[in-house]
Motif scaffolding. Structure first.
Motif, PDB file in Angstrom:
ATOM      1  N   ASP A  73     -19.108 -15.401   7.013  1.00  0.00           N
ATOM      2  CA  ASP A  73     -18.454 -16.025   5.972  1.00  0.00           C
ATOM      3  C   ASP A  73     -17.443 -16.943   6.362  1.00  0.00           C
ATOM      4  OD1 ASP A  73     -19.221 -13.722   4.275  1.00  0.00           O
ATOM      5  OD2 ASP A  73     -17.473 -13.828   3.232  1.00  0.00           O
TER       6      ASP A  73
ATOM      7  N   TRP B 278     -14.844  -7.267   2.390  1.00  0.00           N
ATOM      8  CA  TRP B 278     -15.528  -6.511   2.868  1.00  0.00           C
ATOM      9  C   TRP B 278     -16.861  -6.575   2.936  1.00  0.00           C
ATOM     10  CZ3 TRP B 278     -17.560  -1.500   1.420  1.00  0.00           C
ATOM     11  CH2 TRP B 278     -17.237  -1.091   0.106  1.00  0.00           C
ATOM     12  N   GLN B 279     -17.622  -5.783   3.588  1.00  0.00           N
ATOM     13  CA  GLN B 279     -19.289  -6.034   3.642  1.00  0.00           C
ATOM     14  C   GLN B 279     -19.835  -4.728   3.610  1.00  0.00           C
ATOM     15  OE1 GLN B 279     -19.208  -8.438   7.179  1.00  0.00           O
ATOM     16  NE2 GLN B 279     -20.147 -10.123   5.903  1.00  0.00           N
ATOM     17  N   THR B 280     -21.107  -4.799   3.106  1.00  0.00           N
ATOM     18  CA  THR B 280     -22.071  -3.542   3.573  1.00  0.00           C
ATOM     19  C   THR B 280     -21.889  -3.249   4.985  1.00  0.00           C
ATOM     20  OG1 THR B 280     -23.592  -4.322   2.035  1.00  0.00           O
ATOM     21  CG2 THR B 280     -24.330  -2.620   3.420  1.00  0.00           C
TER      22      THR B 280
ATOM     23  N   ARG C 146     -20.408 -17.779   1.895  1.00  0.00           N
ATOM     24  CA  ARG C 146     -21.193 -17.519   3.068  1.00  0.00           C
ATOM     25  C   ARG C 146     -21.397 -18.669   3.685  1.00  0.00           C
ATOM     26  NH1 ARG C 146     -22.313 -12.268   4.433  1.00  0.00           N
ATOM     27  NH2 ARG C 146     -23.727 -13.160   5.851  1.00  0.00           N
TER      28      ARG C 146
ATOM     29  N   ASP D 118      -7.088  -8.000  -3.704  1.00  0.00           N
ATOM     30  CA  ASP D 118      -8.366  -8.672  -3.602  1.00  0.00           C
ATOM     31  C   ASP D 118      -8.818  -8.010  -2.073  1.00  0.00           C
ATOM     32  OD1 ASP D 118     -10.640 -10.236  -3.127  1.00  0.00           O
ATOM     33  OD2 ASP D 118      -9.538 -12.066  -2.986  1.00  0.00           O
ATOM     34  N   THR D 119      -9.958  -7.444  -2.254  1.00  0.00           N
ATOM     35  CA  THR D 119     -10.282  -6.911  -0.786  1.00  0.00           C
ATOM     36  C   THR D 119     -11.693  -7.390  -0.530  1.00  0.00           C
ATOM     37  OG1 THR D 119     -11.856  -5.257  -2.466  1.00  0.00           O
ATOM     38  CG2 THR D 119      -9.393  -4.622  -2.091  1.00  0.00           C
TER      39      THR D 119
ATOM     40  N   ARG E  54     -25.762  -9.289  -3.360  1.00  0.00           N
ATOM     41  CA  ARG E  54     -26.062 -10.117  -2.166  1.00  0.00           C
ATOM     42  C   ARG E  54     -27.665 -10.484  -2.064  1.00  0.00           C
ATOM     43  NH1 ARG E  54     -23.819  -8.258   3.510  1.00  0.00           N
ATOM     44  NH2 ARG E  54     -25.543  -8.936   4.711  1.00  0.00           N
TER      45      ARG E  54
ATOM     46  N   PRO F  51     -15.251 -14.336  -3.629  1.00  0.00           N
ATOM     47  CA  PRO F  51     -13.949 -14.761  -3.737  1.00  0.00           C
ATOM     48  C   PRO F  51     -13.640 -14.824  -5.501  1.00  0.00           C
ATOM     49  CG  PRO F  51     -15.711 -16.367  -2.474  1.00  0.00           C
ATOM     50  CD  PRO F  51     -16.282 -15.317  -3.082  1.00  0.00           C
TER      51      PRO F  51
END
Ligand code: WT7
Length: 654
Positions: free
Chosen positions: A507, A421-423, A522, A418-419, A533, A396
């Protein structure tokens, strides 16, 4: 779920009322317009099929856009064939853009290289032939342990070209971490470098590969070594090969063939809630479609005129999706920088923006906060007027950093995206569209067109505006992970079992009164340190693997610069004898660095006599987090021994 969504922080955020609509000029020239949302909502799968056909050059068209019959195992663009490297390279050359710059490389010591699409295509063809000459075939796994140098991109694309599956391991990970990833993926080849440069000094990589492969029982046949900093390295005859020799001996001709849409493209390991990292598997066509679409829509990329720079390392998913695949499939010109932002001075990034006239910058909140700390006089010395879109990712972004980014770096005119997303998601899922959305400091705001993100309560029911809960994805998306390498059950359990029929992101999030989404961090045992992470369990395992440690508990404590910081509480074994002058905290920090990598080193290791435990023996990390963040620990009545927390708080004050 050890933590709850942090309501207080959100109440403060909700007071944030500033909004920044796009300028009419930006909106008029933007790649995508507001009507795209309705269009995608009308026929979500059809929308993605259309994107796939217009973005990619297919060797064979697909028959079906989505097969979700074996959910949660998805197949996108079924029956199609596509070559990722051809799409990132050859086709741009064939279209007459061979002289366009693909990469402006800037080494930390100041050496530079300008690589056109024609050059990069030739290098990848040679590398594809080279890897084939070492016996690498379609489906084989290749571990990549390289710094941010062009060879990293060349290696990834050469693998993709021949259908080999790359597994990039961040250069900051230790030999042990590298070995466990090599073993899990059963890699046949490792591509590495002698080393790189860090803060003006050579730093090494090859010795870690040698260490990783020292014990027998691995599957690696060859190690290809790029010469980067020229330092001496040990050499294993028959196994080790010099990159330069290999490329020189290889033909620059190589014809790319299409691979099945669902052919594995790469594995990337990421931390989960247990000690063992998860090998996230991404496949070809869906991943390419969504990375390229989002790179164009969210950054408004104009390939003929923009100079794009994503500061992420290739070792993380951002480097995969927004350095290698998205930008190159879109034919972008990008900057690649090897080093740290403060070498040889704290203005290095802004000097690069000025030098290459960077127009789109994509970086992480932790970097922005660091630059804020260094002071605005530094960026103010450079001409940043080329910047027209600014992206943020990884954690964030607090409204204060967002505003600083907008005012000091973007001079109030470049939209901030502001994007989120995740692996696992492979590509951006939530972000404003810079020509459409009125942006809000601190919020990622809206799911992208064709993406069904929601916030739900404990029972999976959508929360109304103004309320918080858990972030989920309701429908499959093209760049979603397909499984955890070698562990489909863990894939199902981790992501698809918390809420029936929905992907659980891990999240916490809230919807504001406009329905915009605010990410709150998280809700599981995963920490986010400088956008990296880390798993509490993984670090705890590393700590207890030290002979001194009887028990360990790790928490992520709020940190002004890095978002969270790792704080460890350890109980030493009664019988250990620590020599005079030896500092157990320092020894244990170094031990974690050796076991996992420097990024995982706790900021503080506190030796405590006891850990707070429930009567059933569960460590109450929530209380430790309270003290680590300087608060009075909350309700401790469920502890087996309520006096423990007083003791710890007292020790801490010392
Ligand atoms: C976790 C994923 C996506 C590439 C980098 C990290 C956090 C990521 C944001 C954002 C708030 C964010 C989440 C997510 N995160 N982007 N814009 N706002 N939080 O990838 O290592 O897989 O980590 O990073 O907590 O779950 P990753």
């Amino acid at each position: 779920m050890s933590q709850t969504v942090n309501g207080d922080a959100f109440e403060n955020l909700l007071r944030e009322e500033r909004k920044f609509p796009p300028t009419p000029e930006f909106a008029a020239a933007a790649n995508v317009r507001g009507d795209i949302y309705a269009k995608a909502a009308e026929d979500r799968v059809g929308f993605w099929a259309e994107q796939a056909r217009s973005i990619l050059t297919w060797s064979k068209d697909f028959d079906e856009a989505l097969d979700w019959s074996d959910a949660p195992f998805a197949k996108w663009f079924v029956g199609g064939e596509v070559n990722a490297a051809y799409n990132a390279l050859d086709r741009h050359v064939e279209a007459g853009h061979g002289n366009r710059v693909a990469i402006y490389f800037e080494g930390e010591p100041g050496d530079t290289e300008t690589i056109t699409y024609a050059d990069l295509t030739e290098r990848v063809k040679r590398a594809a032939n080279a890897f084939e000459s070492l016996g690498i075939r379609k489906g084989d796994r290749v571990a990549v342990y390289l710094p941010m140098i062009p060879e990293a991109v060349v290696t990834m694309l050469a693998c993709a070209r021949i259908g080999a599956v790359h597994s990039v391991v961040f250069g900051g990970f230790s030999a042990d971490a590298l070995r466990s990833r090599i073993d899990d993926a059963e890699a046949k080849l490792v591509v590495t470098a002698d080393g790189t440069y860090r803060r003006g000094k050579p730093s090494s990589l090859k010795p870690a590969v040698d260490d990783a492969l020292a014990a027998p029982g691995h599957t690696v046949e060859h190690v290809v070594v790029v010469k980067r900093n020229g330092q001496d390295v040990a050499w294993t005859e028959g196994r080790d090969v010099h990159w330069a020799d290999l490329m020189e001996a290889s033909s620059p001709e190589h014809t790319a063939v299409g691979h099945d849409s669902e052919h594995p493209l790469f594995i990337l390991y990421t931390s989960g809630t247990t000690g063992k990292p998860k090998g996230i598997l991404h496949t070809t066509a869906g991943y390419l479609t969504q990375t390229a679409f989002t790179h164009s829509a969210v950054f408004d990329l104009k390939p003929e005129t923009d100079v794009y720079w994503c500061t992420a390392d290739i070792g993380w998913v951002t480097g995969h999706s927004y350095v290698t695949y998205g930008p190159l499939v879109n034919g972008a010109t990008q900057v690649m920088y090897e080093g740290t932002p403060d070498t040889p001075h704290q203005g290095r990034w802004w000097e690069l923006v000025q030098k290459y006239k960077v127009s789109i910058l994509y970086t992480a909140p932790t970097a922005i906060r660091t630059m804020m700390k260094w002071g605005r006089e530094i960026p103010d010395k450079y001409d940043l007027s080329s910047l027209r879109v600014l992206g943020s990712v990884g954690e964030p972004i607090n409204p204060e950093a967002w505003m600083w980014y907008r005012e000091v770096i973007g001079h109030g005119k470049a939209p901030i995206v502001d994007t989120w997303w995740q692996t696992e998601t492979g590509a951006i899922m939530i972000a404003p569209l810079p020509g459409v959305t009125a942006t809000k400091p601190g919020s990622a705001q809206v799911p992208l067109p064709g993406i069904a993100v929601d916030v739900v309560d404990e029972n999976g029911a959508p929360v109304p505006n103004g309320h918080g809960g858990f972030l989920v994805v309701r429908e499959p998306w093209p760049s979603m992970l397909r499984t955890i390498w070698g562990d489909p059950e863990r894939y199902r359990d981790t992501y698809w079992s918390r809420f029936e029929g929905m992907y659980f992101a891990g999240d916490g999030a809230k919807k504001d009164d406009d329905g915009d989404i605010w990410l709150l961090g998280r809700v599981d045992d995963v920490m986010n340190v400088s956008g990296h992470r880390l798993s509490t369990t993984e670090i705890e395992s590393a700590l207890v693997s030290h002979e001194w440690v009887a028990e360990a508990a790790v928490v992520g404590a709020v940190d002004e610069t890095t978002g969270q910081a790792v704080v460890a509480f350890v109980i030493l074994r009664g019988e250990v004898e620590i020599a005079e002058g030896e500092d157990p905290s320092a020894v244990l920090r170094a031990h974690v660095g050796k076991e996992i990598g420097p990024i995982a080193k706790p900021k503080h290791v506190l030796v405590v006599p006891e850990l707070p435990k429930t009567r059933s023996g569960k460590i109450m990390r929530r209380l430790l987090k309270d003290v680590a963040e300087g608060r009075d620990p909350g309700d401790a009545t469920t502890l087996a021994d309520p006096g423990v927390m007083q003791q710890i708080a007292q020790d801490l004050r010392k």
